[in-house]
Enzyme design. Structure first.
Site, PDB file in Angstrom:
ATOM      1  N   HIS A  73      34.844 -16.963   4.139  1.00 62.28           N
ATOM      2  CA  HIS A  73      35.907 -16.391   4.476  1.00 62.28           C
ATOM      3  C   HIS A  73      36.667 -16.032   5.777  1.00 62.28           C
ATOM      4  O   HIS A  73      36.510 -15.875   6.515  1.00 62.28           O
ATOM      5  CB  HIS A  73      36.003 -15.073   3.788  1.00 62.28           C
ATOM      6  CG  HIS A  73      35.788 -14.999   2.245  1.00 62.28           C
ATOM      7  ND1 HIS A  73      36.670 -15.242   1.031  1.00 62.28           N
ATOM      8  CD2 HIS A  73      34.516 -15.450   1.396  1.00 62.28           C
ATOM      9  CE1 HIS A  73      36.447 -15.180   0.172  1.00 62.28           C
ATOM     10  NE2 HIS A  73      34.820 -14.801   0.378  1.00 62.28           N
ATOM     11  N   TYR A 200      41.931  -6.239  -1.107  1.00 65.15           N
ATOM     12  CA  TYR A 200      41.753  -4.746  -1.717  1.00 65.15           C
ATOM     13  C   TYR A 200      43.527  -4.019  -1.878  1.00 65.15           C
ATOM     14  O   TYR A 200      44.975  -3.827  -1.250  1.00 65.15           O
ATOM     15  CB  TYR A 200      41.568  -3.828  -0.071  1.00 65.15           C
ATOM     16  CG  TYR A 200      39.992  -4.025   0.055  1.00 65.15           C
ATOM     17  CD1 TYR A 200      39.257  -3.481   0.048  1.00 65.15           C
ATOM     18  CD2 TYR A 200      39.667  -5.359   1.138  1.00 65.15           C
ATOM     19  CE1 TYR A 200      37.989  -3.586   0.327  1.00 65.15           C
ATOM     20  CE2 TYR A 200      38.579  -4.868   1.295  1.00 65.15           C
ATOM     21  CZ  TYR A 200      37.313  -4.782   1.276  1.00 65.15           C
ATOM     22  OH  TYR A 200      36.144  -5.189   1.333  1.00 65.15           O
ATOM     23  N   PRO A 292      31.562   2.331   0.182  1.00 64.35           N
ATOM     24  CA  PRO A 292      31.766   0.684   0.157  1.00 64.35           C
ATOM     25  C   PRO A 292      33.214  -0.336   0.560  1.00 64.35           C
ATOM     26  O   PRO A 292      33.846  -0.538   0.589  1.00 64.35           O
ATOM     27  CB  PRO A 292      31.398   0.423  -1.354  1.00 64.35           C
ATOM     28  CG  PRO A 292      31.921   1.294  -1.871  1.00 64.35           C
ATOM     29  CD  PRO A 292      31.308   2.736  -1.293  1.00 64.35           C
ATOM     30  N   LYS A 296      29.978  -2.414   4.320  1.00 62.05           N
ATOM     31  CA  LYS A 296      29.623  -2.366   5.090  1.00 62.05           C
ATOM     32  C   LYS A 296      28.007  -2.087   4.831  1.00 62.05           C
ATOM     33  O   LYS A 296      27.063  -1.841   6.468  1.00 62.05           O
ATOM     34  CB  LYS A 296      30.038  -0.824   6.359  1.00 62.05           C
ATOM     35  CG  LYS A 296      31.064  -1.837   7.099  1.00 62.05           C
ATOM     36  CD  LYS A 296      30.994  -2.881   7.755  1.00 62.05           C
ATOM     37  CE  LYS A 296      32.664  -3.547   9.029  1.00 62.05           C
ATOM     38  NZ  LYS A 296      32.460  -4.565   9.407  1.00 62.05           N
ATOM     39  N   TYR A 384      36.513  -5.217  10.602  1.00 68.59           N
ATOM     40  CA  TYR A 384      36.325  -5.819   9.791  1.00 68.59           C
ATOM     41  C   TYR A 384      34.932  -6.943   9.022  1.00 68.59           C
ATOM     42  O   TYR A 384      34.382  -6.810   8.605  1.00 68.59           O
ATOM     43  CB  TYR A 384      37.334  -6.567   8.388  1.00 68.59           C
ATOM     44  CG  TYR A 384      36.556  -6.463   6.603  1.00 68.59           C
ATOM     45  CD1 TYR A 384      36.380  -5.529   5.968  1.00 68.59           C
ATOM     46  CD2 TYR A 384      37.021  -7.856   6.400  1.00 68.59           C
ATOM     47  CE1 TYR A 384      36.400  -5.904   4.768  1.00 68.59           C
ATOM     48  CE2 TYR A 384      36.637  -7.987   5.579  1.00 68.59           C
ATOM     49  CZ  TYR A 384      36.288  -7.158   4.091  1.00 68.59           C
ATOM     50  OH  TYR A 384      36.419  -7.251   3.088  1.00 68.59           O
TER      51      TYR A 384
HETATM   52  P1  RFL Z   1      18.299  -0.083  -1.190  1.00 68.70           P
HETATM   53  O1  RFL Z   1      18.475  -1.403  -1.619  1.00 68.70           O
HETATM   54  O2  RFL Z   1      18.487   1.565  -1.901  1.00 68.70           O
HETATM   55  O3  RFL Z   1      16.474  -0.206  -1.249  1.00 68.70           O
HETATM   56  C1  RFL Z   1      15.780   0.910  -0.790  1.00 68.70           C
HETATM   57  C2  RFL Z   1      14.363   0.717  -2.156  1.00 68.70           C
HETATM   58  O4  RFL Z   1      13.539   1.037  -1.875  1.00 68.70           O
HETATM   59  C3  RFL Z   1      12.867   1.510  -2.564  1.00 68.70           C
HETATM   60  N1  RFL Z   1      12.482   2.847  -3.498  1.00 68.70           N
HETATM   61  C4  RFL Z   1      11.158   3.877  -3.047  1.00 68.70           C
HETATM   62  N2  RFL Z   1      10.008   2.404  -2.629  1.00 68.70           N
HETATM   63  C5  RFL Z   1       8.663   3.105  -2.861  1.00 68.70           C
HETATM   64  N3  RFL Z   1       9.209   4.358  -3.139  1.00 68.70           N
HETATM   65  C6  RFL Z   1       9.524   5.875  -2.960  1.00 68.70           C
HETATM   66  N4  RFL Z   1       9.660   6.981  -2.923  1.00 68.70           N
HETATM   67  C7  RFL Z   1      10.950   4.843  -2.544  1.00 68.70           C
HETATM   68  N5  RFL Z   1      12.298   5.437  -3.439  1.00 68.70           N
HETATM   69  C8  RFL Z   1      13.245   4.567  -3.093  1.00 68.70           C
HETATM   70  C9  RFL Z   1      13.728   2.042  -4.132  1.00 68.70           C
HETATM   71  O5  RFL Z   1      13.243   1.037  -5.610  1.00 68.70           O
HETATM   72  C10 RFL Z   1      14.859   0.153  -3.383  1.00 68.70           C
HETATM   73  O6  RFL Z   1      14.124  -1.013  -3.930  1.00 68.70           O
HETATM   74  O7  RFL Z   1      18.446   0.380   0.209  1.00 68.70           O
HETATM   75  P2  RFL Z   1      18.172  -0.996   1.832  1.00 68.70           P
HETATM   76  O8  RFL Z   1      17.830  -1.629   1.640  1.00 68.70           O
HETATM   77  O9  RFL Z   1      18.173  -0.054   2.617  1.00 68.70           O
HETATM   78  O10 RFL Z   1      19.799  -1.806   1.511  1.00 68.70           O
HETATM   79  C11 RFL Z   1      20.315  -0.484   1.783  1.00 68.70           C
HETATM   80  C12 RFL Z   1      21.878  -2.037   1.218  1.00 68.70           C
HETATM   81  O11 RFL Z   1      21.116  -2.023  -0.764  1.00 68.70           O
HETATM   82  C13 RFL Z   1      23.227  -1.201   0.733  1.00 68.70           C
HETATM   83  O12 RFL Z   1      23.616  -0.639   1.641  1.00 68.70           O
HETATM   84  C14 RFL Z   1      24.078  -1.565  -0.313  1.00 68.70           C
HETATM   85  O13 RFL Z   1      24.705  -2.053  -1.418  1.00 68.70           O
HETATM   86  C15 RFL Z   1      25.758  -1.137  -0.170  1.00 68.70           C
HETATM   87  N6  RFL Z   1      26.588  -2.048  -0.295  1.00 68.70           N
HETATM   88  C16 RFL Z   1      27.299  -3.207   0.019  1.00 68.70           C
HETATM   89  N7  RFL Z   1      26.928  -3.059   1.242  1.00 68.70           N
HETATM   90  C17 RFL Z   1      27.596  -4.321   2.227  1.00 68.70           C
HETATM   91  O14 RFL Z   1      27.213  -4.505   3.371  1.00 68.70           O
HETATM   92  N8  RFL Z   1      28.975  -4.952   1.585  1.00 68.70           N
HETATM   93  C18 RFL Z   1      29.088  -5.146   0.299  1.00 68.70           C
HETATM   94  O15 RFL Z   1      29.929  -5.162  -0.293  1.00 68.70           O
HETATM   95  C19 RFL Z   1      28.743  -3.399  -0.594  1.00 68.70           C
HETATM   96  N9  RFL Z   1      29.122  -3.078  -1.721  1.00 68.70           N
HETATM   97  C20 RFL Z   1      27.736  -1.764  -1.760  1.00 68.70           C
HETATM   98  C21 RFL Z   1      28.676  -2.216  -2.118  1.00 68.70           C
HETATM   99  C22 RFL Z   1      26.916  -0.326  -2.378  1.00 68.70           C
HETATM  100  C23 RFL Z   1      27.493  -0.031  -3.438  1.00 68.70           C
HETATM  101  N10 RFL Z   1      26.867   1.088  -4.754  1.00 68.70           N
HETATM  102  C24 RFL Z   1      26.323   0.954  -5.692  1.00 68.70           C
HETATM  103  C25 RFL Z   1      25.960   2.222  -4.130  1.00 68.70           C
HETATM  104  C26 RFL Z   1      28.979  -2.039  -3.932  1.00 68.70           C
HETATM  105  C27 RFL Z   1      28.485  -0.633  -4.395  1.00 68.70           C
HETATM  106  C28 RFL Z   1      29.207  -0.810  -5.813  1.00 68.70           C
HETATM  107  C1  PHB Z   2      31.523  -6.532  -3.504  1.00 68.85           C
HETATM  108  O1  PHB Z   2      31.733  -7.766  -3.872  1.00 68.85           O
HETATM  109  O2  PHB Z   2      30.751  -5.901  -4.463  1.00 68.85           O
HETATM  110  C2  PHB Z   2      32.434  -5.739  -2.743  1.00 68.85           C
HETATM  111  C3  PHB Z   2      33.386  -6.108  -2.007  1.00 68.85           C
HETATM  112  C4  PHB Z   2      34.211  -6.031  -0.565  1.00 68.85           C
HETATM  113  C5  PHB Z   2      34.055  -4.417  -0.235  1.00 68.85           C
HETATM  114  C6  PHB Z   2      32.748  -3.607  -1.578  1.00 68.85           C
HETATM  115  C7  PHB Z   2      32.288  -4.480  -2.268  1.00 68.85           C
HETATM  116  O3  PHB Z   2      34.489  -3.349   0.191  1.00 68.85           O
END
Ligand code: RFL
Ligand code: PHB
Length: 393
Positions: A73, A200, A292, A296, A384
Site C-alpha cells: 500500500h 479509517y 489498534p 502498531k 503511520y
Molecule cells: P501474543 O500474540 O499475545 O503472543 C503471546 C503468546 O504467549 C502465550 N502465553 C504463554 N505461554 C507460556 N506461558 C504463559 N504463561 C503464557 N501466557 C501467554 C500466548 O498463548 C501467546 O501465544 O504477543 P506477541 O507475540 O508479543 O505479539 C503481539 C501481537 O499479537 C499484537 O501486538 C497484535 O496482534 C496487535 N494488533 C495489531 N498489531 C499490528 O501491528 N497491526 C495491526 O493491524 C493490529 N491489529 C491487533 C490488531 C490486536 C488486536 N486485538 C485482538 C487485541 C487488531 C486487533 C483486533
Molecule cells: C486489521 O487489518 O486488522 C487492522 C488494520 C488497521 C488497524 C488495525 C487493524 O489500524
C-alpha cells in the site's frame, strides 16, 4: 535437567520470530507455549505490517509467502463527516510501502519454518515458574504429564499481555503506565472482496475501519461500547452499523456476507518499565499494549525482537554486553513514540461517550491540520508508515 541458552516464554509471533533469528546465529533456543498450536493459529489479529517488520521477516527466512501474497500500500484513507475522504500517500512522504498480510498467515509461516529447522516449540505447557533471574536462571514447568526444570542463560518474556513473565520483575522495580478507553472494537472477518485501501472512518455515531487479509478476505471493525457482548451483534446489525458509518460512495463498494469470525477487543494503552530485569527481557505485548488504531502492536513487538536479537547475538559472538544493556532504554524510546501516536489517532477518530460539540470541532480542525498541509501529511505518514530502525544494517 533440560538446558538451553535462551528460554523463550510464549510461542506467538514475537517468541517464534526471535527463536528463528537466534537459531540462525547458532544460539540454542527453547520455546514454551501455554496454548495449543491450533489455538494460537485460530487467533485473528493484526493485518498491517510496516516495512521494517516485512524486512525482519525476510531476514528470518519467512518472507516467501508474504512476498507473494502480501499487498503493498502507498497510503491509507481517512473518511470524515460522512462525505469527506482523504488518501494520505505515505509512500510519497517516506518512500516506504506498508503491507497487508494477516498475523495468522505470519504465525503459520513461523511455525512451518521452525518445524523445518528442527526448533523446539513445546505447546500446552502449564505452571511456568521463573527463578534465579539475577544469578542462576531456571524455569520450572509442566510439559504433558511431566514437571521439568530448564536451565538457561537468558529468558525472553514473549508471553503477551496476560502472560506471567512480567510478574517475575519485583514490584519495587516494575513501573506500569496505563490508559483504558471507554469503547472497544467489534471485528468481523468475511469471505468478501475488500476495498482497495484501508479506510479509517470518523462518524458521529462512532469509528469504523475497513481492512483486508487477501483479495477474497475482508476485515472490518466498528467502535462499540466497552461492555458490549458478542451475542448482541448479529451479522445484520454489524453490516448495518458499518455501512451507515461509511461515506455513501465507499459503502456502495462494500460487499457484505456471513461472518467467519467475530470478536470484541477492548482498547488499552499500557507500558511496563524497565523491559529488562537481570536475565529476563520482556518483548512485545508482554511489555506494552497500544490500541489498534495505528496498527502498531505487532510492528512494535517485531522491533523489540530486532533489538533483543542484536543484543544477544553480540553477547554470544563477542562477549560484549553493549546492545544487551541498551535493550530496555532503546526499545522503550520507540515504544513511547508509538504509544503516543496510537493514543493520538484513537482520540482523533473515536467518539467518546461524554464528547461535547467543542470536542468534535477540535477533532475536525486537528484532521485539517494534517490533510491541508504538506508538513502535516508528512508528519502523519512518517508515523503511520513507521519509524526506520536506527542501525538496521
Ligand atoms: P501474543 O500474540 O499475545 O503472543 C503471546 C503468546 O504467549 C502465550 N502465553 C504463554 N505461554 C507460556 N506461558 C504463559 N504463561 C503464557 N501466557 C501467554 C500466548 O498463548 C501467546 O501465544 O504477543 P506477541 O507475540 O508479543 O505479539 C503481539 C501481537 O499479537 C499484537 O501486538 C497484535 O496482534 C496487535 N494488533 C495489531 N498489531 C499490528 O501491528 N497491526 C495491526 O493491524 C493490529 N491489529 C491487533 C490488531 C490486536 C488486536 N486485538 C485482538 C487485541 C487488531 C486487533 C483486533
Ligand atoms: C486489521 O487489518 O486488522 C487492522 C488494520 C488497521 C488497524 C488495525 C487493524 O489500524
Amino acid at each position: 535437567m533440560l538446558k538451553t541458552q535462551v528460554a523463550i516464554i510464549g510461542g506467538g509471533p514475537s517468541g517464534v520470530l526471535l527463536a528463528l533469528l537466534l537459531a540462525q546465529e547458532g544460539i540454542a533456543v527453547t520455546v514454551l507455549e501455554r496454548a495449543s498450536r491450533v489455538h494460537v493459529l485460530a487467533r485473528i489479529r493484526a493485518g498491517v505490517l510496516e516495512s521494517t517488520t516485512v524486512d525482519l521477516l525476510h531476514r528470518a527466512g519467512v518472507g516467501e509467502r508474504l512476498g507473494l501474497e502480501g499487498k503493498l500500500h502507498r497510503g491509507t484513507g481517512i473518511a470524515w463527516g460522512h462525505e469527506q475522504t482523504y488518501l494520505i500517500d505515505s509512500y510519497a512522504a517516506t518512500q516506504r510501502y506498508f503491507t497487508t498480510y494477516g498475523q495468522t498467515a505470519i504465525q503459520e509461516d513461523l511455525y512451518a519454518a521452525a518445524e523445518a529447522r528442527g526448533l523446539t516449540i513445546h505447546f500446552d505447557v502449564s505452571d511456568i515458574e521463573i527463578d534465579g533471574l539475577t544469578d542462576n536462571p531456571r524455569i520450572r514447568c509442566q510439559i504433558g504429564q511431566h514437571t521439568h526444570t530448564l536451565a538457561c542463560d537468558f529468558v525472553a518474556g514473549c508471553d503477551g499481555f496476560h502472560g506471567i513473565s512480567r510478574q517475575a520483575i519485583p514490584n519495587d522495580i516494575l513501573k506500569t503506565f496505563e490508559r483504558t478507553y471507554p469503547f472497544g472494537w467489534m471485528g468481523v472477518l468475511s469471505e468478501t472482496k475488500p476495498l482497495d485501501d484501508i479506510w479509517y472512518v470518523h462518524h458521529a455515531d462512532g469509528f469504523a475501519l475497513a481492512s483486508m487479509r487477501n483479495p477474497k478476505l475482508s476485515r472490518y471493525y466498528v467502535q462499540c461500547p466497552a461492555d458490549d457482548r458478542l451475542e448482541d451483534w448479529s451479522d445484520d446489525r454489524f453490516w448495518e452499523t458499518l455501512l451507515r458509518r461509511f461515506p455513501s460512495h465507499l459503502a456502495a463498494q462494500i460487499e457484505t456476507g456471513p461472518s467467519i469470525e467475530k470478536s470484541i477487543a477492548p482498547l488499552r494503552s499500557f507500558v511496563a518499565e524497565p523491559m529488562r530485569y537481570g536475565a529476563l527481557f520482556l518483548v512485545g505485548d508482554a511489555a506494552h499494549i497500544v490500541p489498534p488504531t495505528g496498527a502498531k502492536g505487532l510492528n512494535l513487538a517485531c522491533s523489540d525482537v530486532y533489538y533483543l536479537w542484536r543484543g544477544l547475538t553480540q553477547w554470544y559472538q563477542e562477549k560484549d554486553p553493549h546492545w544487551l544493556d541498551a535493550y530496555s532504554p532503546t526499545a522503550l524510546t520507540r515504544v513511547w513514540k508509538t504509544v503516543r501516536f496510537s493514543w493520538w489517532l484513537t482520540n482523533l477518530l473515536h467518539c467518546y461517550p461524554d464528547q461535547t460539540p467543542f470536542d468534535l470541532k477540535t477533532q475536525e480542525s486537528e484532521l485539517a491540520s494534517i490533510t491541508e498541509s504538506p508538513a502535516g501529511r508528512q508528519w502523519f505518514a512518517e508515523q503511520y508508515a513507521g519509524y526506520p530502525i536506527e542501525d538496521w544494517g
